[in-house]
Design a protein around this motif. Structure first.
Motif, short mmCIF file in Angstrom:
data_model
loop_
_atom_site.label_atom_id
_atom_site.label_comp_id
_atom_site.label_asym_id
_atom_site.label_seq_id
_atom_site.Cartn_x
_atom_site.Cartn_y
_atom_site.Cartn_z
N PRO A 1 1.68 -38.18 -19.90
CA PRO A 1 1.73 -39.35 -20.78
C PRO A 1 1.73 -40.66 -19.99
N GLY A 2 1.11 -41.67 -20.59
CA GLY A 2 1.09 -43.00 -19.99
C GLY A 2 -0.32 -43.54 -19.86
N ILE A 3 -0.44 -44.72 -19.27
CA ILE A 3 -1.73 -45.33 -18.98
C ILE A 3 -2.27 -44.69 -17.71
N CYS B 1 2.93 -44.47 -25.61
CA CYS B 1 2.54 -43.27 -24.86
C CYS B 1 3.74 -42.35 -24.66
N GLU B 2 4.87 -42.93 -24.29
CA GLU B 2 6.07 -42.12 -24.08
C GLU B 2 6.54 -41.48 -25.37
N GLN B 3 6.50 -42.26 -26.45
CA GLN B 3 6.94 -41.73 -27.74
C GLN B 3 6.09 -40.54 -28.18
N GLY B 4 4.78 -40.67 -28.04
CA GLY B 4 3.88 -39.61 -28.50
C GLY B 4 3.51 -38.61 -27.44
N ARG B 5 3.98 -38.84 -26.19
CA ARG B 5 3.60 -37.98 -25.06
C ARG B 5 2.08 -37.90 -24.95
N ALA B 6 1.45 -39.09 -25.04
CA ALA B 6 0.00 -39.20 -25.05
C ALA B 6 -0.47 -40.07 -23.90
N SER B 7 -1.77 -40.01 -23.59
CA SER B 7 -2.35 -40.75 -22.49
C SER B 7 -3.39 -41.74 -23.00
N LEU B 8 -3.54 -42.83 -22.25
CA LEU B 8 -4.50 -43.89 -22.58
C LEU B 8 -5.35 -44.18 -21.35
#
Length: 355
Positions: free
Chosen positions: A335-337, A123-130
């Protein structure tokens, strides 16, 4: 990942099983979402139109097993509906900067050990959320968390899922939690615990939302026997073996049980001992005042069903939609869970009046 109101969010569907089909239909019906790709693990589905795979008109999107090609589409979000999640697969998607909403037994990742760390790093690498949800755990826990807002003292929050699941034909997911096993199998408690472990994640989510620092999470398991053979579509439970499974995942703090997430499932018309098994989901907030809710999943007035499988579709919709409806909020999150405790109110925006 930034989103705008000018264009629909681009979505890739991951698998087209029972839940995945309902996700596809929901995505297609929502003007705020655009289906741009679909992953299929079954070679027989590769190269076929996703609409055909889901029993609707062709939609011009072809299913593929080429993950790189799907990542190259640079979608805003993946709707992740496999039966079993794959940590490395999810990490690959997240690291590519693509958000994920999942129905695959994921709420916070606490049960995943080092796998959770892998997902957080991705998540941190891609600046994405889960984000993970479903009917339960997921939406039922959200109802419970919201209900606590009515009380000035909360002693314990209980969520119970109670169901006769005879019509739910999924031996690959039910045998591992103990159904059909001998009653004297010493491994049964561990099987029930493992098979319901995602409820531990929901305990952590609720504790965090309520500001409770837990001392421990306990799991209590119970089983009951089938007094006679239970014959289902694809498998049979022998008389005298496990036909009832119950689990209670409890969050304890300061010597008190504060959260209790219970499941009580049965197969067949009778059990020994004969548990009382209702139908639906109940929430009880013990405190001042004590508040109780009951949630049932029922067909609409225009619903037509020719078989039990037709009725089971309602459960698949209820599993898919909390995740699909959350796509805009998850895409807008940091970003993150993320869980229901982190996101704004998620509603049926884009689905009102759909036929």
């Amino acid at each position: 990942m930034e989103t705008t109101d000018q264009a629909p969010l681009r979505v890739v569907q991951w698998t087209t099983g029972n839940v995945g089909r309902r996700s596809v239909m929901a995505i297609q019906s929502n003007p705020g979402l655009e289906l741009v790709g679909c992953f299929a693990w079954d070679p027989d589905k590769v190269g076929r139109d996703v609409g055909e795979l889901c029993g609707i008109d062709p939609i011009g999107v072809t299913a593929t097993d080429d993950i790189d090609a799907l990542l190259d589409l640079k979608p805003d979000c993946v709707v992740y509906n496999p039966k079993w999640l794959d940590i490395e697969e999810m990490a690959r998607i997240l690291a590519a900067g693509i958000n994920i909403v999942s129905t695959a037994a994921f709420i916070t990742g606490h049960m995943r050990g080092a796998g959770r760390d892998r997902l957080v790093a991705a998540c941190e690498q891609g600046r994405a959320s889960l984000f993970g949800s479903g009917i339960n755990p997921g939406f039922a826990n959200l109802l419970a968390m919201v209900t606590t807002g009515m009380s000035d003292r909360v002693d314990c929050v209980t969520v119970l899922e109670s169901a006769d699941s005879t019509g739910y034909d999924s031996p690959e997911t039910e045998i591992p939690i103990g159904f059909g096993r001998p009653l004297d199998d010493p491994g049964l408690p561990a099987m029930v615990r493992s098979g319901t472990a995602v409820f531990e994640e929901a305990v952590h989510m609720m504790a965090d939302a309520l500001g409770v620092e837990l001392d421990e999470v306990r799991c209590e398991a119970e089983v009951a026997a089938a007094p006679e053979e239970v014959v289902m579509k694809s498998w049979t439970i022998a008389a005298g073996t496990v036909a009832g499974v119950a689990a209670s995942w409890q969050g304890w703090a300061g010597g008190h049980k504060r959260i209790d997430l219970q499941v009580r499932w049965r197969k067949g018309p009778r059990l020994e001992p004969d548990w009382k098994v209702g139908s639906g989901y109940s929430v009880k907030v013990e405190g001042r005042p004590t508040v109780r809710l009951q949630m049932h999943i029922l067909p609409p007035a225009d619903f037509e069903a020719r078989s039990l499988d037709d009725f089971m579709v309602l459960g698949m919709i209820g599993t898919a939609l909390p995740a699909v409806a959350a796509v805009p909020a998850v895409c807008a999150a940091g970003p993150g869970i993320v869980t229901y405790g982190d996101l704004p109110l998620i509603t049926a925006r884009g689905f009102v009046g759909n036929r």
